[in-house]
Design a protein around this motif. Structure first.
Motif, PDB file in Angstrom:
ATOM      1  N   THR A  66       0.801  -1.216   0.000  1.00 56.80           N
ATOM      2  CA  THR A  66       0.000   0.000   0.000  1.00 56.80           C
ATOM      3  C   THR A  66       0.838   1.271   0.000  1.00 56.80           C
ATOM      4  N   ASN A  67       2.097   1.184   0.419  1.00 53.82           N
ATOM      5  CA  ASN A  67       2.924   2.394   0.517  1.00 53.82           C
ATOM      6  C   ASN A  67       4.093   2.416  -0.459  1.00 53.82           C
ATOM      7  N   VAL A  68       4.036   1.576  -1.487  1.00 51.31           N
ATOM      8  CA  VAL A  68       5.092   1.560  -2.501  1.00 51.31           C
ATOM      9  C   VAL A  68       4.465   1.794  -3.871  1.00 51.31           C
ATOM     10  N   ALA A  69       4.855   2.884  -4.505  1.00 49.19           N
ATOM     11  CA  ALA A  69       4.314   3.236  -5.816  1.00 49.19           C
ATOM     12  C   ALA A  69       5.092   2.541  -6.930  1.00 49.19           C
ATOM     13  N   ALA A  70       4.397   2.187  -7.985  1.00 49.25           N
ATOM     14  CA  ALA A  70       5.004   1.497  -9.119  1.00 49.25           C
ATOM     15  C   ALA A  70       5.642   2.485 -10.090  1.00 49.25           C
ATOM     16  N   PRO A  71       6.675   2.065 -10.837  1.00 54.71           N
ATOM     17  CA  PRO A  71       7.240   2.920 -11.883  1.00 54.71           C
ATOM     18  C   PRO A  71       6.177   3.377 -12.887  1.00 54.71           C
ATOM     19  N   ALA A  72       5.198   2.506 -13.150  1.00 56.09           N
ATOM     20  CA  ALA A  72       4.137   2.883 -14.087  1.00 56.09           C
ATOM     21  C   ALA A  72       3.341   4.063 -13.556  1.00 56.09           C
ATOM     22  N   LEU A  73       3.047   4.063 -12.250  1.00 59.99           N
ATOM     23  CA  LEU A  73       2.311   5.187 -11.666  1.00 59.99           C
ATOM     24  C   LEU A  73       3.139   6.462 -11.757  1.00 59.99           C
ATOM     25  N   CYS A  74       4.437   6.350 -11.555  1.00 58.25           N
ATOM     26  CA  CYS A  74       5.322   7.516 -11.668  1.00 58.25           C
ATOM     27  C   CYS A  74       5.218   8.129 -13.060  1.00 58.25           C
ATOM     28  N   ALA A  75       5.255   7.286 -14.080  1.00 57.85           N
ATOM     29  CA  ALA A  75       5.151   7.790 -15.456  1.00 57.85           C
ATOM     30  C   ALA A  75       3.804   8.445 -15.706  1.00 57.85           C
ATOM     31  N   MET A  76       2.741   7.832 -15.192  1.00 57.65           N
ATOM     32  CA  MET A  76       1.397   8.387 -15.382  1.00 57.65           C
ATOM     33  C   MET A  76       1.260   9.742 -14.700  1.00 57.65           C
ATOM     34  N   GLU A  77       1.741   9.829 -13.463  1.00 59.42           N
ATOM     35  CA  GLU A  77       1.603  11.063 -12.707  1.00 59.42           C
ATOM     36  C   GLU A  77       2.455  12.185 -13.300  1.00 59.42           C
ATOM     37  N   GLN A  78       3.672  11.879 -13.695  1.00 59.08           N
ATOM     38  CA  GLN A  78       4.518  12.908 -14.318  1.00 59.08           C
ATOM     39  C   GLN A  78       3.851  13.463 -15.570  1.00 59.08           C
ATOM     40  N   ALA A  79       3.295  12.558 -16.391  1.00 56.53           N
ATOM     41  CA  ALA A  79       2.641  13.003 -17.625  1.00 56.53           C
ATOM     42  C   ALA A  79       1.426  13.868 -17.327  1.00 56.53           C
ATOM     43  N   SER A  80       0.645  13.485 -16.329  1.00 53.38           N
ATOM     44  CA  SER A  80      -0.541  14.268 -15.967  1.00 53.38           C
ATOM     45  C   SER A  80      -0.162  15.643 -15.446  1.00 53.38           C
ATOM     46  N   ILE A  81       0.859  15.701 -14.607  1.00 56.52           N
ATOM     47  CA  ILE A  81       1.299  16.984 -14.041  1.00 56.52           C
ATOM     48  C   ILE A  81       1.808  17.914 -15.139  1.00 56.52           C
ATOM     49  N   HIS A  82       2.615  17.379 -16.044  1.00 55.67           N
ATOM     50  CA  HIS A  82       3.138  18.209 -17.133  1.00 55.67           C
ATOM     51  C   HIS A  82       2.011  18.702 -18.038  1.00 55.67           C
ATOM     52  N   ALA A  83       1.061  17.820 -18.348  1.00 58.83           N
ATOM     53  CA  ALA A  83      -0.054  18.205 -19.224  1.00 58.83           C
ATOM     54  C   ALA A  83      -0.932  19.257 -18.558  1.00 58.83           C
ATOM     55  N   ALA A  84      -1.198  19.068 -17.272  1.00 58.01           N
ATOM     56  CA  ALA A  84      -2.030  20.037 -16.551  1.00 58.01           C
ATOM     57  C   ALA A  84      -1.337  21.388 -16.447  1.00 58.01           C
ATOM     58  N   ARG A  85      -0.025  21.369 -16.231  1.00 56.84           N
ATOM     59  CA  ARG A  85       0.731  22.628 -16.175  1.00 56.84           C
ATOM     60  C   ARG A  85       0.647  23.358 -17.510  1.00 56.84           C
ATOM     61  N   HIS A  86       0.748  22.593 -18.589  1.00 57.16           N
ATOM     62  CA  HIS A  86       0.637  23.183 -19.935  1.00 57.16           C
ATOM     63  C   HIS A  86      -0.738  23.838 -20.118  1.00 57.16           C
ATOM     64  N   ALA A  87      -1.800  23.142 -19.723  1.00 59.45           N
ATOM     65  CA  ALA A  87      -3.157  23.694 -19.865  1.00 59.45           C
ATOM     66  C   ALA A  87      -3.337  24.928 -18.999  1.00 59.45           C
ATOM     67  N   PHE A  88      -2.856  24.843 -17.769  1.00 59.96           N
ATOM     68  CA  PHE A  88      -2.986  25.946 -16.804  1.00 59.96           C
ATOM     69  C   PHE A  88      -2.283  27.202 -17.315  1.00 59.96           C
ATOM     70  N   GLU A  89      -1.039  27.043 -17.754  1.00 61.13           N
ATOM     71  CA  GLU A  89      -0.272  28.200 -18.203  1.00 61.13           C
ATOM     72  C   GLU A  89      -0.818  28.756 -19.512  1.00 61.13           C
ATOM     73  N   SER A  90      -1.253  27.868 -20.410  1.00 61.76           N
ATOM     74  CA  SER A  90      -1.778  28.339 -21.687  1.00 61.76           C
ATOM     75  C   SER A  90      -3.039  29.172 -21.497  1.00 61.76           C
ATOM     76  N   LEU A  91      -3.954  28.696 -20.665  1.00 61.07           N
ATOM     77  CA  LEU A  91      -5.209  29.423 -20.447  1.00 61.07           C
ATOM     78  C   LEU A  91      -4.993  30.664 -19.584  1.00 61.07           C
ATOM     79  N   SER A  92      -4.029  30.607 -18.675  1.00 61.91           N
ATOM     80  CA  SER A  92      -3.737  31.778 -17.833  1.00 61.91           C
ATOM     81  C   SER A  92      -3.145  32.898 -18.676  1.00 61.91           C
ATOM     82  N   GLN A  93      -2.274  32.549 -19.598  1.00 62.75           N
ATOM     83  CA  GLN A  93      -1.628  33.558 -20.430  1.00 62.75           C
ATOM     84  C   GLN A  93      -2.619  34.271 -21.347  1.00 62.75           C
ATOM     85  N   THR A  94      -3.680  33.572 -21.731  1.00 64.37           N
ATOM     86  CA  THR A  94      -4.687  34.207 -22.572  1.00 64.37           C
ATOM     87  C   THR A  94      -5.796  34.832 -21.729  1.00 64.37           C
ATOM     88  N   GLU A  95      -5.617  34.782 -20.395  1.00 62.08           N
ATOM     89  CA  GLU A  95      -6.595  35.349 -19.464  1.00 62.08           C
ATOM     90  C   GLU A  95      -7.994  34.802 -19.697  1.00 62.08           C
TER      91      GLU A  95
END
Length: 355
Positions: free
Chosen positions: A324-353
């Protein structure tokens, strides 16, 4: 506080990745259900609005039990002054008009499982005879959207359907769904080739999300909105982390108690069982469970993405690594991709106000 009641082990579908285990004709007795409701009211602190979710198997096979439980909840609300948030998770094939009208009148939230276009959905979500369920589910979703003020859709993807994520979001958007959950099949084996696609596929989802907002279409996608909320608040707080065995409870039809609905299965494996609603909770097992919550990966300690990473989810970790307290490499890849994608969406929409 979150309480999930698996009303039955039975289901009219035979989904290939289902973590609910073998389909059995075993239902929750009404007496057991009412005991669970009383337990939920008893342990919920004053001022909290806990959630109670009808689950399965397929919970709508026991629509009569949903009605009985809901009536008891409403009675207890009147007696205690506590309010509960009710919801049901369904495969979407049994959403008859009287069911939808009842859900609307009782303010019961609805989440429907629809994995994507017919070729994607029918790959795994089939009736017992092998026939695909897409037509029935998409009809149920359309009907639900006409009656209910809000409908959530859960789309599960695996290594074979990862490439279809943007197409899945586009389809659900076209059907009228505005609250979309994209969740990986945590029981699947994720080969390296699939993990290498995650950044591209999540960025496809983010760009579709951006285009929706640019044309004035408000769309909620868990892997984007969830991370954006974390950027705003500065990361996960203690109240956001896995509360299994403390603020999260799941109940098998037998009344056996588990820390999360993903641990119930067919109720034959006692590894994660905490007790029974009649005999009580085993305090030793519960303490051991709580002791092993969180994340023990040494590689995560200094990761700059840790505040935004869901590496602490006990049920996801358990199904992917056996701990229960050990994350898989697959989860790491999924989470990194989600964080990067969300950051891209956040910054893109913020820049266009974008409002």
């Amino acid at each position: 506080m979150k309480f999930t009641l698996a009303l039955t082990h039975n289901c009219n579908l035979a989904c290939k990745y289902c973590y609910a285990g073998t389909k059995l004709s075993k239902d929750m007795p009404v007496e057991t259900a009412l005991r669970i409701v009383d337990f939920a009211f008893r342990i919920t602190p004053p001022g909290h609005t806990p959630s109670l979710n009808y689950f399965g198997g397929e919970p709508l096979l026991r629509f009569d039990l949903i009605q009985a439980i809901t009536a008891h909840v409403r009675q207890r609300e009147g007696e205690t002054g506590k309010r509960f948030s009710l919801s049901a998770t369904t495969n979407g094939t049994l959403l008859k008009p009287r069911v939808l009208e009842y859900l609307r009148s009782e303010d019961i939230g609805l989440c429907i499982s629809l994995d994507g276009p017919p070729a994607v959905h029918n790959r795994s979500r089939v009736f017992r005879g092998g026939r695909g369920s897409y037509d029935a589910v998409s009809t149920g979703l359309r009907d639900a959207l006409e009656v209910l003020p809000e409908v959530q859709v859960n789309a599960v993807y695996g290594p074979e359907t990862l490439a279809c994520l943007e197409e899945t979001v586009s389809l659900l958007d076209g059907l009228g769904a505005s609250m979309i959950h994209l969740n990986p099949d945590i029981s699947a084996v994720w080969p390296r080739e699939a993990l290498q696609q995650f950044d591209t596929r999540m960025m496809d989802v983010a760009n579709y999300y951006i285009r929706c907002y640019e044309r004035g279409r408000e769309l909620s996608i868990n892997v984007i909105d969830g991370k954006i909320a974390l950027f705003v608040k500065g990361g996960y707080g203690a109240e956001d982390l896995c509360g299994m065995g403390e603020t999260e409870w799941a109940f098998a039809p037998s009344g056996n108690i588990y820390p999360c609905e993903r641990f119930i299965g067919d109720d034959s494996d006692a590894t994660m069982r905490l007790g029974n609603i009649v005999t009580g909770i085993d305090p030793t097992r519960r303490c051991q469970l709580i002791k092993h919550r969180g994340n023990a990966n040494s590689a995560c300690v200094d990761c700059g993405l840790r505040p935004y990473c869901m590496n602490w989810c006990g049920c996801t970790n358990y199904h992917m690594t056996g701990r229960t307290n050990v994350a898989a490499p697959a989860l790491c890849a999924m989470e990194q991709a989600s964080i990067h994608a969300a950051r891209h969406a956040f910054e893109s929409l913020s820049q266009t106000e974008n409002p």
